[in-house]
Design an enzyme around this catalytic site. Structure first.
Site, PDB file in Angstrom:
ATOM      1  N   CYS A  76       0.825  -1.211   0.000  1.00  0.00           N
ATOM      2  CA  CYS A  76       0.000   0.000   0.000  1.00  0.00           C
ATOM      3  C   CYS A  76       0.857   1.258   0.000  1.00  0.00           C
ATOM      4  CB  CYS A  76      -0.941  -0.004   1.203  1.00  0.00           C
ATOM      5  SG  CYS A  76      -0.117  -0.155   2.798  1.00  0.00           S
ATOM      6  N   HIS A 350      -1.594   1.176   7.655  1.00  0.00           N
ATOM      7  CA  HIS A 350      -2.011   1.059   6.269  1.00  0.00           C
ATOM      8  C   HIS A 350      -1.928   2.443   5.645  1.00  0.00           C
ATOM      9  CE1 HIS A 350      -4.107  -0.340   2.748  1.00  0.00           C
ATOM     10  NE2 HIS A 350      -5.168   0.416   2.970  1.00  0.00           N
TER      11      HIS A 350
END
Length: 491
Positions: A76, A350
């Site tokens: 990510c 994240h």
């Protein structure tokens, strides 16, 4: 080609590494598969997400494409940075033009990134998912740090990618020059440097002879220390704040006795401002007493428009041509991309990316009259108070002192084209969705770092009516979604 700004080192590089994306998985599970961003009204299956995205994005520019990227195991950080670069229209255009005009070269990050961008622009659909497998393979081949499946720091990857692109372009340029060509009078710069590179001047004044020594320090992005409830302008001013060099940090002055060490005053100023100002908020701090990194959840609002503080511009340097109380005003920038880190600590998290549709073009700006420019440029609510209202074009930060506010006030201003009309688009790996503008303030940070509240809800330790026992005080969970990398295009 490299980012040589010594004050721009990321002292917490790699602090956000994780072995698995547990936080995202847990939130998805708890929300019944609705995704991490159910608080934004984003939920349901991937199919319904994409169908709503197509409908929502139909009002933006016809040729713009919005494609998510497949995640290859904690990639990510790569996906989010690449989305921000794709949203930089001049960079995207120059990269694709370079691919078409230059002779084919061996595979590199430059060629793989250009192919990925071309793959997006050639799509007939407006939105969907693309697999950046070739680009990711090249990243891992070029840097062993990114070969594992651990989650890495997005800022560290941005630094690596930008420097790699600059080095490849410079190598290609040297290969194209023949031996008969005269040496250019000016230093050649790649299109990456033309877009992202600015220059700081380090001014060091000897406190003995009072002579000033200046040294230029080019940069591709700036890393800013953050404090609780501070404005972005305040963080910039702190970055350029003067410091006194004494004791073991004394300055070696060439004018004093053949180079003796003296106390000195050093300050950083902008010698030239870049087309795209990339800012890194240093949210990961090493705590010596704990022997580990900690994430700073400080609230730092990032405004829609940002003007470089006037006192940070070196004398005689470029201005934007607009008149103010003290003469020409420093450059004005508009926000068009944000890389957000989600997670309560450096060991898990994240990354997602927010981009403003129809923006990222550094060449478009409109000059308005004083009456028009004054609309929507009133004072911003204090940074110390949480607000859910949309970010307004900033001219005065609420936490600044009166003198700072006067220096920053517009008269008239340059407003960025379509700055208020463009929609924000959320890229969460392969998921793409339009995000309500008012939700942007959620990523500013927390006003407090886990305040004490009554268990079971907000309140005090006092008991309820009827002699109910007092509720124990517990530490509330702070906001864990924070802007980490900010991209501003010059108006």
């Amino acid at each position: 080609a490299n980012n040589n700004n010594s004050n721009n080192n990321n002292n917490n590089s790699g602090a956000a590494q994780t072995q698995n994306n547990g936080e995202r998985t847990a939130q998805n599970a708890s929300s019944g598969g609705g995704g991490m961003f159910s608080f934004l009204g984003v939920g349901g299956s991937a199919a319904s997400k994409n169908s709503r995205s197509v409908k929502s994005l139909s009002t933006t520019e016809e040729n713009e494409k919005f494609f998510g990227f497949e995640n290859f195991g904690n990639t990510c950080y790569v996906n989010s940075v690449v989305q921000a670069l794709y949203a930089t229209k001049e960079f995207r255009g120059r990269l694709l033009a370079h691919k078409e005009q230059e002779a084919p070269t061996e595979e590199s990050l430059l060629t793989c990134l250009a192919e990925l961008f071309q793959q997006i622009t050639n799509q007939r659909r407006k939105t969907g998912t693309i697999s950046p497998k070739k680009f990711m393979s090249r990243v891992r081949a070029d840097n062993e740090l990114f070969r594992s499946y651990m989650h890495q720091d997005a800022h560290e990857f941005l630094n690596f990618l930008m420097n790699n692109l600059c080095e490849t372009l410079e190598t290609d340029h040297r290969k194209m020059r023949t031996g008969d060509e005269p040496e250019p009078q000016t230093h050649w710069r790649s299109f990456v440097q033309e877009i992202f590179q600015g220059c700081l001047t380090s001014e060091t004044k000897c406190l003995q002879c009072e002579r000033v020594t200046r040294r230029d320090e080019p940069f591709l992005d700036l890393s800013l220390d953050i404090e609780p409830n501070a404005s972005l302008s305040a963080c910039l001013r702190k970055f350029g704040q003067a410091e006194v060099l004494r004791d073991s940090e004394k300055f070696r002055c060439e004018y004093c006795g053949g180079g003796t060490y003296q106390e000195a005053r050093r300050q950083l100023r902008f010698a030239s401002a870049p087309k795209v100002l990339a800012l890194h908020l240093k949210r990961f701090k090493y705590i010596e007493s704990l022997g580990q990194y900690r994430k700073l959840c400080h609230r730092v609002p990032f405004p829609n428009t940002l003007r470089i503080p006037a006192e940070m511009m070196a004398s005689g340097q470029e201005k934007d041509g607009q008149s103010g109380a003290g003469g020409s005003l420093p450059p004005l920038y508009r926000l068009y991309a944000v890389v957000v880190h989600l997670g309560s600590g450096p060991n898990h998290g994240h990354y997602v990316c927010l981009t403003k549709s129809g923006m990222g073009d550094t060449a478009t700006a409109t000059t308005t009259s004083a009456a028009t420019a004054s609309e929507g440029t009133g004072s911003v609510p204090s940074d110390a108070a949480e607000t859910s209202s949309p970010p307004v074009p900033m001219s005065v930060d609420g936490v600044d002192s009166p003198s700072d506010s006067q220096a920053m006030s517009p008269t008239p201003d340059v407003e960025c084209d379509a700055a208020s009309d463009a929609a924000w688009v959320l890229f969460d790996d392969d998921l793409v969705e339009v995000m309500p503008t008012e939700s942007l303030s959620r990523f500013y940070g927390a006003t407090t770092e886990g305040p004490l509240t009554a268990q079971g809800g907000v309140g005090t330790s006092r008991g309820g009516g009827g002699g109910a026992p007092p509720k124990p005080l517990v530490k509330a969970e702070p906001n864990t979604e924070h802007g980490y990398l900010l991209f501003y295009a010059r108006c």
